[in-house]
Write a protein that holds these residues in place. Structure first.
Motif: not given
Length: 115
Positions: A63-64, A67-68, A70-71
């Motif tokens: 998940q991390i 998220k990274q 996607a960021k």
């Protein structure tokens, strides 16, 4: 990492549980066998919990990373949009200067001929 024999704490806990559930007329040998079964159950439970904890950690890391990623994807297009807008204004400037210089030359020649 895990040894074949359970920890002393686990053995004590298993013996407490076995004695607590002891039936009247049950021998010490039978109680020890029940305690060993409880120890095995506790050991198996601990192994399952470790596996679940590892899976949760893997999921958190995924998940991390997602998220990274996607960021980073969100940041990259913003930069390109800003660059393309900046390039568009830079592309117009030379043409504007060229037109102004031609208008200036035409005005200069028109004034020079009329004088």
């Amino acid at each position: 990492m895990t040894s074949a024999t359970p920890s002393p704490e686990t053995q004590q806990e298993a013996m407490k549980i076995a004695k607590a559930t002891q039936k009247p007329g049950q021998t010490k040998e039978q109680t020890k066998l029940i305690a060993q079964g409880i120890e095995k159950g506790i050991a198996q439970y601990k192994k399952q919990q470790k596996v679940k904890a590892r899976e949760r950690d893997k999921d958190k890391k995924k998940q991390i990373r997602a998220k990274q990623a996607a960021k980073q994807e969100n940041e990259t297009p913003d930069i390109s949009v800003t660059d393309s807008a900046h390039d568009a204004s830079n592309n117009k400037l030379p043409w504007i200067l060229l037109v102004l210089s031609w208008v200036g030359f035409a005005a200069y020649f028109a004034l020079a001929q009329s004088a």
